[in-house]
Design an enzyme around this catalytic site. Sequence first.
Site, PDB file in Angstrom:
ATOM      1  N   LYS A  10      17.090 -34.362 -83.706  1.00  0.00           N
ATOM      2  CA  LYS A  10      15.754 -34.482 -82.829  1.00  0.00           C
ATOM      3  C   LYS A  10      16.126 -35.927 -82.582  1.00  0.00           C
ATOM      4  O   LYS A  10      16.598 -36.957 -83.340  1.00  0.00           O
ATOM      5  CB  LYS A  10      14.848 -33.589 -83.289  1.00  0.00           C
ATOM      6  CG  LYS A  10      14.227 -34.675 -84.518  1.00  0.00           C
ATOM      7  CD  LYS A  10      13.243 -35.984 -83.891  1.00  0.00           C
ATOM      8  CE  LYS A  10      13.477 -36.619 -85.431  1.00  0.00           C
ATOM      9  NZ  LYS A  10      12.580 -37.701 -85.519  1.00  0.00           N
ATOM     10  N   ASP A 137       7.668 -32.211 -88.738  1.00  0.00           N
ATOM     11  CA  ASP A 137       8.680 -32.050 -88.311  1.00  0.00           C
ATOM     12  C   ASP A 137       9.065 -30.694 -87.236  1.00  0.00           C
ATOM     13  O   ASP A 137       9.796 -30.746 -87.120  1.00  0.00           O
ATOM     14  CB  ASP A 137      10.553 -32.751 -88.319  1.00  0.00           C
ATOM     15  CG  ASP A 137       9.771 -34.938 -87.297  1.00  0.00           C
ATOM     16  OD1 ASP A 137       9.005 -34.431 -87.067  1.00  0.00           O
ATOM     17  OD2 ASP A 137      10.588 -35.250 -88.205  1.00  0.00           O
TER      18      ASP A 137
HETATM   19  O1  C5P Z   1       5.335 -33.527 -93.168  1.00  0.00           O
HETATM   20  P1  C5P Z   1       6.314 -34.437 -94.465  1.00  0.00           P
HETATM   21  O2  C5P Z   1       7.400 -34.192 -95.408  1.00  0.00           O
HETATM   22  O3  C5P Z   1       7.551 -34.357 -93.957  1.00  0.00           O
HETATM   23  O4  C5P Z   1       6.453 -36.130 -94.725  1.00  0.00           O
HETATM   24  C1  C5P Z   1       7.075 -36.727 -95.004  1.00  0.00           C
HETATM   25  C2  C5P Z   1       5.655 -38.115 -95.626  1.00  0.00           C
HETATM   26  O5  C5P Z   1       5.979 -38.751 -94.396  1.00  0.00           O
HETATM   27  C3  C5P Z   1       4.140 -37.935 -96.156  1.00  0.00           C
HETATM   28  O6  C5P Z   1       4.514 -37.806 -97.546  1.00  0.00           O
HETATM   29  C4  C5P Z   1       3.606 -39.083 -95.717  1.00  0.00           C
HETATM   30  O7  C5P Z   1       4.036 -40.309 -96.421  1.00  0.00           O
HETATM   31  C5  C5P Z   1       4.573 -39.317 -93.706  1.00  0.00           C
HETATM   32  N1  C5P Z   1       4.396 -38.617 -92.765  1.00  0.00           N
HETATM   33  C6  C5P Z   1       2.926 -39.086 -92.314  1.00  0.00           C
HETATM   34  N2  C5P Z   1       2.085 -38.577 -91.373  1.00  0.00           N
HETATM   35  C7  C5P Z   1       2.912 -37.987 -90.746  1.00  0.00           C
HETATM   36  C8  C5P Z   1       4.167 -37.149 -91.279  1.00  0.00           C
HETATM   37  C9  C5P Z   1       4.864 -37.515 -91.928  1.00  0.00           C
HETATM   38  O8  C5P Z   1       2.156 -39.775 -93.394  1.00  0.00           O
HETATM   39  N3  C5P Z   1       2.165 -37.321 -89.198  1.00  0.00           N
END
Ligand code: C5P
Length: 291
Positions: A10, A137
Amino acid sequence: MAVTIPAYAKLNLTLDVLGRRADGYHDLKMVMQSVSLADRVTLERTGGEGISVRTNLGFLPCDQRNLAWMAASAFGRGTGKAVDGLAITIEKQIPVCAGTAGGSSDAAAVLRGLNDLYQTGLTPAELAELGAQVGSDVPYCVAGGTALAEGRGERLTPLPGLPVCWLVLCKPSFSVSTPELFHAADAARLRCHPDTDGVVRALEQGDLPALARRMYNVFEDVLPPPRIGEIRTVKNVLLGHGALGACMSGTGPTVFGLFQRREEAESAFSCLRERYAETFLTCPVERWTGA
Ligand code: C5P
């Protein structure tokens, strides 16, 4: 019994951070686009025990830390199916830790594949809900295509697809920590924001130049200065070869250029490929509708 599913990379045509939330995540507003660069995810029911993951990249974790493994486990919990004796094989093409959702896309492919393999008949929206347990994502990656993503990334609105175009992706060799970059965005006063509503309008009108002019990612502003320099260098090469616009994707470091003419995309690709091994010439991929 086996199924093989493509897991598309993506890109963020726009990425805006609206603010930090009480749960530690951030509210985002971004336009996402799938491209033809893809991993291949094969799922096989072996009759053995547990979930196993294999990939062609020796340095990737193959245990509970792998998002594909987490997706299989979330599917088992969510459907009550015993996902036992499942072998997941991932042939990676998408660069790792690159801002192009490689791991999230593999996880989404596992959810789609298991839905087939176990004939559970979940809708794309139900699969996306399971995906939200794995990563922000993953819900988008279940159906991909062109979409507006809001909230943590899980509130999705399908958008009209891109007009015919080519996208050249180039990953500089440094890596970026996602939590650190969000932290830097919290600490900084973001001066520039993408015109995401303008991008949505441009998509509705099929106006590629208007869209390309508005592409922007707020994380480009908060990278450490030497990194900003390298991102700019790649963007300038893309624009110098005729890209209508160029932008960093996700938390980077992949940069992409959007081209109307194939020859210009090919020439940018050849030029960048000499310096950056992870350079790819791709085209947009449409949304998967579950058919
Ligand atoms: O959801 P995911 O595990 O992919 O997110 C990885 C990190 O990215 C989270 O721990 C957070 O620090 C950050 N994040 C965030 N806000 C989002 C998506 C991700 O702060 N909407």
